[in-house]
Structures are given as C-alpha cells and as structure tokens.
Write a protein that holds these residues in place. Structure first.
Motif, PDB file in Angstrom:
ATOM      1  N   CYS A  10      -7.862   7.650   3.235  1.00  0.00           N
ATOM      2  CA  CYS A  10      -6.400   7.591   3.371  1.00  0.00           C
ATOM      3  C   CYS A  10      -5.991   7.655   4.843  1.00  0.00           C
ATOM      4  CB  CYS A  10      -5.747   8.720   2.594  1.00  0.00           C
ATOM      5  SG  CYS A  10      -5.761   8.494   0.801  1.00  0.00           S
ATOM      6  N   ARG A  11      -6.637   8.512   5.594  1.00  0.00           N
ATOM      7  CA  ARG A  11      -6.288   8.641   7.011  1.00  0.00           C
ATOM      8  C   ARG A  11      -6.589   7.341   7.758  1.00  0.00           C
ATOM      9  NH1 ARG A  11      -7.326  14.148   8.472  1.00  0.00           N
ATOM     10  NH2 ARG A  11      -5.225  14.273   7.649  1.00  0.00           N
ATOM     11  N   ARG A  12      -7.705   6.694   7.426  1.00  0.00           N
ATOM     12  CA  ARG A  12      -8.035   5.423   8.079  1.00  0.00           C
ATOM     13  C   ARG A  12      -7.000   4.356   7.766  1.00  0.00           C
ATOM     14  NH1 ARG A  12     -10.719   1.064   6.385  1.00  0.00           N
ATOM     15  NH2 ARG A  12     -11.543   2.064   4.504  1.00  0.00           N
ATOM     16  N   LEU A  13      -6.410   4.424   6.563  1.00  0.00           N
ATOM     17  CA  LEU A  13      -5.422   3.430   6.151  1.00  0.00           C
ATOM     18  C   LEU A  13      -3.993   3.837   6.496  1.00  0.00           C
ATOM     19  CD1 LEU A  13      -6.871   2.537   2.629  1.00  0.00           C
ATOM     20  CD2 LEU A  13      -7.124   1.247   4.754  1.00  0.00           C
ATOM     21  N   GLY A  14      -3.826   4.983   7.152  1.00  0.00           N
ATOM     22  CA  GLY A  14      -2.499   5.426   7.538  1.00  0.00           C
ATOM     23  C   GLY A  14      -1.676   5.998   6.396  1.00  0.00           C
ATOM     24  N   ILE A  15      -2.341   6.528   5.376  1.00  0.00           N
ATOM     25  CA  ILE A  15      -1.659   7.088   4.214  1.00  0.00           C
ATOM     26  C   ILE A  15      -1.583   8.606   4.358  1.00  0.00           C
ATOM     27  CG2 ILE A  15      -1.743   7.382   1.705  1.00  0.00           C
ATOM     28  CD1 ILE A  15      -3.345   4.742   1.613  1.00  0.00           C
ATOM     29  N   VAL A  69     -13.150   3.859  -2.360  1.00  0.00           N
ATOM     30  CA  VAL A  69     -11.851   4.540  -2.434  1.00  0.00           C
ATOM     31  C   VAL A  69     -10.753   3.593  -1.961  1.00  0.00           C
ATOM     32  CG1 VAL A  69     -10.471   6.450  -1.530  1.00  0.00           C
ATOM     33  CG2 VAL A  69     -12.842   6.844  -2.226  1.00  0.00           C
ATOM     34  N   GLU A  70     -11.020   2.809  -0.927  1.00  0.00           N
ATOM     35  CA  GLU A  70     -10.034   1.819  -0.494  1.00  0.00           C
ATOM     36  C   GLU A  70      -9.773   0.807  -1.603  1.00  0.00           C
ATOM     37  OE1 GLU A  70      -9.294  -1.675   2.867  1.00  0.00           O
ATOM     38  OE2 GLU A  70     -10.885  -0.188   3.178  1.00  0.00           O
ATOM     39  N   TRP A  71     -10.837   0.370  -2.270  1.00  0.00           N
ATOM     40  CA  TRP A  71     -10.650  -0.547  -3.402  1.00  0.00           C
ATOM     41  C   TRP A  71      -9.783   0.104  -4.479  1.00  0.00           C
ATOM     42  CZ3 TRP A  71     -14.352  -4.665  -5.491  1.00  0.00           C
ATOM     43  CH2 TRP A  71     -14.826  -5.480  -4.457  1.00  0.00           C
ATOM     44  N   GLN A  72     -10.031   1.387  -4.764  1.00  0.00           N
ATOM     45  CA  GLN A  72      -9.216   2.082  -5.754  1.00  0.00           C
ATOM     46  C   GLN A  72      -7.739   2.057  -5.375  1.00  0.00           C
ATOM     47  OE1 GLN A  72     -11.327   6.035  -6.013  1.00  0.00           O
ATOM     48  NE2 GLN A  72     -11.077   5.591  -8.197  1.00  0.00           N
ATOM     49  N   LEU A  73      -7.477   2.364  -4.123  1.00  0.00           N
ATOM     50  CA  LEU A  73      -6.092   2.407  -3.649  1.00  0.00           C
ATOM     51  C   LEU A  73      -5.440   1.029  -3.747  1.00  0.00           C
ATOM     52  CD1 LEU A  73      -6.732   4.645  -0.528  1.00  0.00           C
ATOM     53  CD2 LEU A  73      -5.377   5.314  -2.512  1.00  0.00           C
ATOM     54  N   ARG A  74      -6.154   0.001  -3.352  1.00  0.00           N
ATOM     55  CA  ARG A  74      -5.583  -1.344  -3.363  1.00  0.00           C
ATOM     56  C   ARG A  74      -5.325  -1.829  -4.794  1.00  0.00           C
ATOM     57  NH1 ARG A  74      -5.043  -3.252   1.472  1.00  0.00           N
ATOM     58  NH2 ARG A  74      -6.384  -2.572   3.195  1.00  0.00           N
ATOM     59  N   VAL A  75      -6.271  -1.591  -5.686  1.00  0.00           N
ATOM     60  CA  VAL A  75      -6.077  -1.999  -7.079  1.00  0.00           C
ATOM     61  C   VAL A  75      -4.918  -1.233  -7.710  1.00  0.00           C
ATOM     62  CG1 VAL A  75      -7.127  -1.890  -9.373  1.00  0.00           C
ATOM     63  CG2 VAL A  75      -8.421  -2.826  -7.460  1.00  0.00           C
ATOM     64  N   PHE A  89      -0.948   6.299 -10.945  1.00  0.00           N
ATOM     65  CA  PHE A  89      -2.209   7.010 -11.158  1.00  0.00           C
ATOM     66  C   PHE A  89      -3.332   6.133 -10.640  1.00  0.00           C
ATOM     67  CE2 PHE A  89      -5.957   8.134 -13.694  1.00  0.00           C
ATOM     68  CZ  PHE A  89      -5.994   9.508 -13.499  1.00  0.00           C
ATOM     69  N   ILE A  90      -4.134   6.661  -9.715  1.00  0.00           N
ATOM     70  CA  ILE A  90      -5.217   5.870  -9.102  1.00  0.00           C
ATOM     71  C   ILE A  90      -6.444   5.970  -9.999  1.00  0.00           C
ATOM     72  CG2 ILE A  90      -6.623   5.524  -7.045  1.00  0.00           C
ATOM     73  CD1 ILE A  90      -4.343   6.850  -5.459  1.00  0.00           C
ATOM     74  N   GLY A  91      -6.429   5.116 -11.010  1.00  0.00           N
ATOM     75  CA  GLY A  91      -7.475   5.105 -12.018  1.00  0.00           C
ATOM     76  C   GLY A  91      -7.067   4.176 -13.132  1.00  0.00           C
ATOM     77  N   MET A 116       0.850  -1.200   0.000  1.00  0.00           N
ATOM     78  CA  MET A 116       0.000   0.000   0.000  1.00  0.00           C
ATOM     79  C   MET A 116       0.880   1.243   0.000  1.00  0.00           C
ATOM     80  SD  MET A 116      -2.889   1.435  -0.167  1.00  0.00           S
ATOM     81  CE  MET A 116      -4.009   0.059  -0.066  1.00  0.00           C
ATOM     82  N   PHE A 117       0.341   2.328  -0.554  1.00  0.00           N
ATOM     83  CA  PHE A 117       1.089   3.578  -0.649  1.00  0.00           C
ATOM     84  C   PHE A 117       1.278   4.198   0.740  1.00  0.00           C
ATOM     85  CE2 PHE A 117      -1.741   3.293  -4.439  1.00  0.00           C
ATOM     86  CZ  PHE A 117      -0.770   2.944  -5.358  1.00  0.00           C
ATOM     87  N   SER A 118       2.354   4.968   0.883  1.00  0.00           N
ATOM     88  CA  SER A 118       2.564   5.708   2.130  1.00  0.00           C
ATOM     89  C   SER A 118       2.126   7.156   1.985  1.00  0.00           C
ATOM     90  CB  SER A 118       4.040   5.650   2.542  1.00  0.00           C
ATOM     91  OG  SER A 118       4.857   6.256   1.544  1.00  0.00           O
ATOM     92  N   SER A 119       2.022   7.662   0.750  1.00  0.00           N
ATOM     93  CA  SER A 119       1.587   9.049   0.535  1.00  0.00           C
ATOM     94  C   SER A 119       0.837   9.141  -0.784  1.00  0.00           C
ATOM     95  CB  SER A 119       2.785  10.003   0.529  1.00  0.00           C
ATOM     96  OG  SER A 119       3.670   9.684  -0.532  1.00  0.00           O
ATOM     97  N   VAL A 120      -0.226   9.946  -0.787  1.00  0.00           N
ATOM     98  CA  VAL A 120      -1.066  10.139  -1.974  1.00  0.00           C
ATOM     99  C   VAL A 120      -1.333  11.625  -2.146  1.00  0.00           C
ATOM    100  CG1 VAL A 120      -3.376   9.796  -2.949  1.00  0.00           C
ATOM    101  CG2 VAL A 120      -2.176   7.883  -1.882  1.00  0.00           C
ATOM    102  N   LEU A 121      -1.124  12.121  -3.371  1.00  0.00           N
ATOM    103  CA  LEU A 121      -1.523  13.493  -3.695  1.00  0.00           C
ATOM    104  C   LEU A 121      -2.924  13.447  -4.284  1.00  0.00           C
ATOM    105  CD1 LEU A 121       0.393  16.403  -5.221  1.00  0.00           C
ATOM    106  CD2 LEU A 121      -1.702  15.671  -6.365  1.00  0.00           C
ATOM    107  N   ILE A 122      -3.785  14.345  -3.838  1.00  0.00           N
ATOM    108  CA  ILE A 122      -5.165  14.411  -4.318  1.00  0.00           C
ATOM    109  C   ILE A 122      -5.286  15.604  -5.255  1.00  0.00           C
ATOM    110  CG2 ILE A 122      -7.586  14.586  -3.660  1.00  0.00           C
ATOM    111  CD1 ILE A 122      -6.528  13.545  -0.832  1.00  0.00           C
ATOM    112  N   ALA A 123      -5.472  15.324  -6.531  1.00  0.00           N
ATOM    113  CA  ALA A 123      -5.494  16.364  -7.558  1.00  0.00           C
ATOM    114  C   ALA A 123      -6.913  16.884  -7.753  1.00  0.00           C
ATOM    115  CB  ALA A 123      -4.926  15.817  -8.863  1.00  0.00           C
ATOM    116  N   ASN A 124      -7.524  17.346  -6.677  1.00  0.00           N
ATOM    117  CA  ASN A 124      -8.899  17.801  -6.749  1.00  0.00           C
ATOM    118  C   ASN A 124      -9.205  18.676  -5.548  1.00  0.00           C
ATOM    119  OD1 ASN A 124     -11.852  17.765  -7.457  1.00  0.00           O
ATOM    120  ND2 ASN A 124     -11.149  16.139  -8.821  1.00  0.00           N
ATOM    121  N   ARG A 125     -10.449  19.018  -5.374  1.00  0.00           N
ATOM    122  CA  ARG A 125     -10.869  19.929  -4.320  1.00  0.00           C
ATOM    123  C   ARG A 125     -12.227  19.482  -3.771  1.00  0.00           C
ATOM    124  NH1 ARG A 125     -14.863  23.253  -5.268  1.00  0.00           N
ATOM    125  NH2 ARG A 125     -14.063  24.848  -3.869  1.00  0.00           N
TER     126      ARG A 125
END
Length: 667
Positions: A21-26, A309-315, A102-104, A1-10
């Motif tokens: 992400c916070r629940r997963l410790g990211i 979102v967790e599924w997205q991160l894992r995939v 890229f998470i997608g 699993m990732f340790s850091s994720v940038l969110i390109a949105n608002r």
C-alpha cells in the motif's frame, strides 16, 4: 485505485499489506487488540485503532468493531489478510453493504467454499477430481461412525469450516474413531465457531500441491503456477516451494486447468488457492479452495516477479487482471520456511515471551524476510507464534537450498525457543534435498531431525566460543590500560609475576556447564575443555561476525552471533549457544516431588478435565487438555497411581509451570 485501506489483521501479513500500500501511495489504517498495542503493524500503519481485548474473539474476530473503525476513518476498502475474518462470508457481505470494498472474493463465492462438504460436491459436479468420503448434513455420531465404516480406514476427519490444519484427525481403526471425532469437533468449534465435520478416505503418502488462482470482475480467470507444501508437521506447513520438484510438465498443465475450472465454477474473483493432494502415481484430488491470500504466497511472487497484494488491490478496485495466462512465466526456484517460537525438542510446543534477540539476514536479490516483529517485541500466548517467514530465490532448486542454508545460519532468536536449528537440519535432510518428501514424512520420524550427537563438532564449537571470549578479554584489558599498552596488566592472558598463567573460563551450553582452561596469549592458546586433551588455537582473527583460526593446524571459520553473555557459534552446519557462567545455581531439593506434579508446559486455557481427585489413573492416560497457541495439548499421567488433587477447572487460564494436578506419592 483506493486512497485508503483498513487492514483487518495483525502480524507479518498486516506488515506485508502495508508495504505494498505504501508503494502505491495508499493510506493504511490498522486495528489492534490490547495485546498488540505496541505491535509492529501498529507502528508501521499511517494510523491504528483499538478494537478490544487480547483474545481473538474479543478483537480480530469482532467484525462489527472493525467495520465501525472502517466507517469512522473513511476506509475505501478492507483487506482481511489470512486467518481471522478472511474467509467469513458474513463479514465480507457486511463490508460491501457498508459501501466499502472487500479485498477478496464475493460472499457468494465464499459461501460455496466455506463448507468443505459443499465444496466437494460442487467440484465433483464441475468435473474436478475429489477424494471419496462423506459430506452429509447428518452429524449424529452413530451416522458418522457408520459412514466411516463405509468409506473405510484409514480415513481423515476434517472440520467442514475453516482451515490452517485445525480440526483434522487421521483415524486408522474403528476403535479410535469416537475419541478422534470428539477432539476434532471441539477444536473446530473453538477455532471456527462450528463443529460440523466431513470424512475422507486418507491417501497414504500424498504430496500437497496447491495452485495459485486469480480472477477478476470481468470474467477473467488464470493460474500463477503451483506451490508444493508437502513438508508438514501435524498438517501445518513447514517448507513451501515453487515449482514442485515432483510435477511433470503434463501433470502441471492438467492441475492448472483443473484449478481454473474450480475457480470458474464459483465465479471466483481476487486471489485464491486451489489445494490438491497428489498420490504417488500422480493422481490428484481436490481438497479445498482457500478464498484468501496464502501464507506461502511469497514463493509465487519470487518465481513470477509479481506482487500479489497489488493484484488483489487492483482487482478489488474493478480493474481487469494485469496479465493474461500466456504472459505468466516462472523463473528459477523459490523456497519459504516459517520461523516459529516453539521447542522442537518438546514436541514443537509453542512458546511465548519477549524477543530479547532477533537477528535475521539482510534482504537482497536472493533473500526476502517477511516479519511481524522486531527485536524487543513479544510473542504472546493469544496468537500464532510465527516470528517471520524466510524466503529465498535462485536459478534452480539446489542453489535455492544453498541460499536457504546460508540465510538460516544468519538467524538468531533469543528469548523463547525457536525452530531455526530444526529448519537447518530439515533443509539438509536427504529426502528434502532429493524432493522425495510427502505430507506424513516429518510425523513418521519425529526423532530423525533432532540434533544428532557429535561430540567432536560440539567440542570445536565450544573452543571457538572460548577463543572469542579470550579475544574479547584481551581487547577489554587493552582498552582499560590504553595509556600504557606495554603494561603486563593490560593483557588478558592470566599473566602474573611468575610468568604466564592459565585462564579458566566457566561456560554453559544446552548440555551443561564446562570449563575451558586456556594458556597463552593472543596469537596462540592451548585450550582444554574440562579434562580433555588440549587443542592449539592459533591465528585467531575476528572480522565482523566471522571468527577464523587454526585448530591443531587446521584452518576453521565460524560465524559468531549473540553477545558477550550468550554467544551463538555456527560452523556452517551446526549451531551452539554458549553462555558465560557468572554464578552457579545450587539445587536444594525443594522440588524433589516434582515428578508427581503435572505442570502446564506453557500459558494457556484448560478446555477439558477428564479425571478427579481419588481416581486411579494409568501411565499415559489423558487427564486434562489445554488450548494454547491455537492447538490442543493433552496432559498425561506420568505413571500409574491415584490422583491426589486436580487444581484447575475448565475455562481457567494458567501460566507456564502452574501445577495442574498431583499424584499421590508412589508406594
């Protein structure tokens, strides 16, 4: 699993991704425009970095600026949310080329779906049903007009790139085609940077049903059931639910199989949505695949119990799908509505401004709130005016609707106007309650869901507001003379030396100012609104937000919100804002000629000027077109006449109430 994720949105989707992400410790890295420096997603992220000016093209659409932050801050992955760059294959490719995940879906899958025209051809080849139409590359107006005649009317013009209801027009006869094509292309170019369109046969009274799909990088592809999104206004979804009240088990199975086949046809990985239109007879046709997470994904989460979102991160991290198809089960019913800053009584004109009051229901096992703002934040003119999403879940659809009505009654939005009262009427509408709605239902009856006139109900709401104010006045007086509670000066009942007098409260609601004349004291008042017959109010008791009392012997209960200056009174079905009037405004006639002045209904940018000073114009003629809140607003002539002046030019930004043009005085 990732340790850091940038969110390109608002907004709310950035806050939503941060929560998982916070629940997963990211660790989360946010980006923000000048307009969003104090935004909620900036406050929630572990760190946040500026990327440009307030307009999307100067910030959230600047892929290189976002990627630079990701590289400098050591982000291992980028989550694009939805909108902006979420379906931009070039951005996805650049992220991967930089060694960041890229998470997608892949850029290749996006490109196959990035053009609606190409997507239709691909789906037809894969055996997925598609609507007859024209998807060719020849975009000459005469070619499109000729193909429109071949396809037949009514038809729909759709932007070939993009989504979200932008760049779509229904044309019912040949004479309307040229103007609709021009407007559609302009809106598509502004929203997506490309103006290519496709034509489709328009299916009358269809339902909009979409299937949530998920694929991994190991060849696994499944679906997570459907969402019905037929309650729409101008192609913008208003209410979404799962499961659909229309589908039979057999039709549900066929649509799920078609959605999985569509995803496999493009080697799809990560979260996506296959959208279908469904005719009244159950025939369904492919519309598009949205290669991203959808705004309405929470309804799927609530019925499946999964975190998408967790599924997205894992995939994206290379893991296989967490569950196989046979393990996916839907439980109960979920419904989502979107709370917007907009004015339903003015054609749903988007609003902006500071949220002076924002009270939303407390989340629990049945109610979920996804919001990108809190009280005190500002809804700006630069982005979508959505305030929050309200999602409810219960054992079945009737109980879910009841939960939604209760949750909406607890919502208070002060500052810009909102659609809350409209949504309350919507979820009581017979067609919605009975599941008979189609995509054109709301647009076919623009006045049907306006606030119905009910003088008696409004009078009871006004009296409830007056009673609550009288209780507050007595409490104020008691506190002011707490040392001598028996003093007559401590009572807020108009007492004077000759006996109990009358209290006159000057109040105002949407229909204007009125007087509430009250006589009595705590426990019993006779209250008359203006010159109406008095009503006896007894047993008034305030318990938290609830006011209970008897009106002429009938027990009633009201929800009271707001504050002392502006009360929100709700009887369970209707809401009314009642303000104290401290100073009466007096008109001086200075703007007597306002009827000849065309003013900007909200802040925005002028994109078209169709007339000049000296031109003769007809009532209803389009004179200018504004772009605001990602939509076009036509400014029309209020009467026949001659233009005296046009005060703005194409490209100019204007504030609300700016005079755009003036007519010469009527003869």
């Amino acid at each position: 699993m990732f340790s850091s994720v940038l969110i390109a949105n608002r907004g709310e989707i950035a806050c939503r991704v941060i929560r998982t992400c916070r629940r997963l410790g990211i660790r989360t890295i946010a980006v923000y425009s000048e307009a969003d420096a104090g935004a909620r997603h900036v406050r929630l992220a572990d760190e946040a970095w500026p990327i440009g000016g307030p307009r999307p093209q100067d910030s959230y659409l600047r892929g290189e600026a976002i990627l630079e932050v990701a590289r400098e801050r050591g982000a291992q992955a980028v989550h694009p949310g939805y909108g902006f760059l979420s379906e931009n294959a070039d951005f996805a490719e650049a992220v991967e080329a930089a060694g960041i995940r890229f998470i997608g879906p892949s850029a290749a899958s996006m490109r196959k779906m990035g053009s609606k025209a190409g997507a239709k051809d691909l789906m037809a080849a894969a055996g997925v049903p598609v609507v007859p139409g024209y998807t060719g590359e020849d975009q000459a107006p005469e070619t499109l007009a000729r193909e429109a005649a071949r396809v037949g009317y009514p038809l729909m013009i759709k932007a070939a790139h993009g989504g979200g209801g932008k760049g779509m027009r229904i044309v019912r006869e040949a004479g309307e085609f040229a103007a609709a094509l021009e407007s559609c292309r302009r809106e598509a170019a502004n929203a997506f940077g490309r103006d290519r369109v496709l034509l489709e046969r328009y299916i009358e009274r269809p339902r909009h049903i979409e299937i949530q799909v998920f694929g991994d990088r190991h060849g696994g592809t499944i679906h997570l059931g459907e969402r019905e999104c037929s309650a729409q206004r101008r192609y913008q979804k208003v209410l979404e639910e799962a499961p659909s009240p229309f589908l039979t088990p057999a039709l549900r199975a066929r649509m799920g199989e078609a959605a999985v086949a569509a995803a496999r046809a493009i080697d799809y990985a990560n979260a996506g949505t296959v959208e279908f239109i469904v005719a009244p007879d159950g025939a369904f046709y492919f519309m598009e695949i949205n290669t991203r997470l959808q705004v309405e994904h929470p309804v799927t989460e609530l019925v499946t119990g999964l975190d998408l979102v967790e599924w997205q991160l894992r995939v994206a991290a290379g893991e296989p799908l967490p569950l196989p198809q046979e393990a996916i089960a839907a439980r109960g019913h979920a419904i989502e509505v979107r709370l917007y800053a907009e004015d339903p009584d003015a054609g749903f004109l988007p609003g902006s401004g500071r949220l002076a009051r924002l009270r939303l229901p407390a989340p629990d096992a049945h109610v979920r709130v996804d919001a990108g703002v809190v009280e005190g934040d500002t809804v700006t003119i630069f982005y979508d005016p959505m305030i929050a999403k309200l999602i409810v879940h219960d054992a079945d659809r009737p109980r879910a609707l009841a939960r939604l009505r209760e949750a909406l009654a607890a919502c208070e939005i002060g500052g810009p106007k909102s659609n809350v009262a409209f949504l309350e009427r919507l979820v009581r509408d017979a067609a919605v309650v009975e599941g008979r709605i189609d995509t054109g239902y709301l647009d076919r009856q623009p006045d049907a869901l306006r606030r119905p006139a009910d003088a008696q109900a409004d009078a009871m709401l006004r009296i409830a507001a007056a009673v609550d104010e009288l209780l507050a006045l007595e409490d104020d007086a008691a506190r002011a003379d707490a040392g001598d509670p028996g003093s007559p000066w401590a009572a807020g009942d108009g007492w004077h030396g000759a006996g109990t007098g009358r209290v006159r409260l000057r109040l105002r609601d949407a229909q204007g100012a009125f007087d509430a004349h009250a006589e009595g004291r705590r426990g019993a008042w006779r209250i008359a609104l203006d010159d109406a017959a008095p009503v006896l109010a007894e047993g008034a008791h305030r318990d938290g937000p609830w006011l209970s009392l008897r009106l002429d012997g009938t027990a009633r209960r009201f929800r009271i919100g707001g504050d002392r200056d502006v009360r929100l009174v709700h009887d369970g079905e209707r809401r009314l804002e009642v303000a104290r009037v401290l100073h009466e405004a007096r008109g001086d006639g200075a703007d007597a000629g306002a009827g000849d002045r065309l003013r900007a209904p909200m802040p925005g940018r002028i994109v078209v000027v169709r007339a000049a000073a000296g031109d003769a114009v007809a009532a209803g003629q389009d004179l200018l077109v504004m772009e605001a809140m990602k939509m076009e607003i036509a400014i029309k002539a209020p009467r026949d006449g001659t233009l005296a002046a046009v005060a703005v030019a194409v490209g100019e930004f204007v504030e609300a109430e700016t005079v755009l043009a003036e007519l010469e005085p009527a003869p």
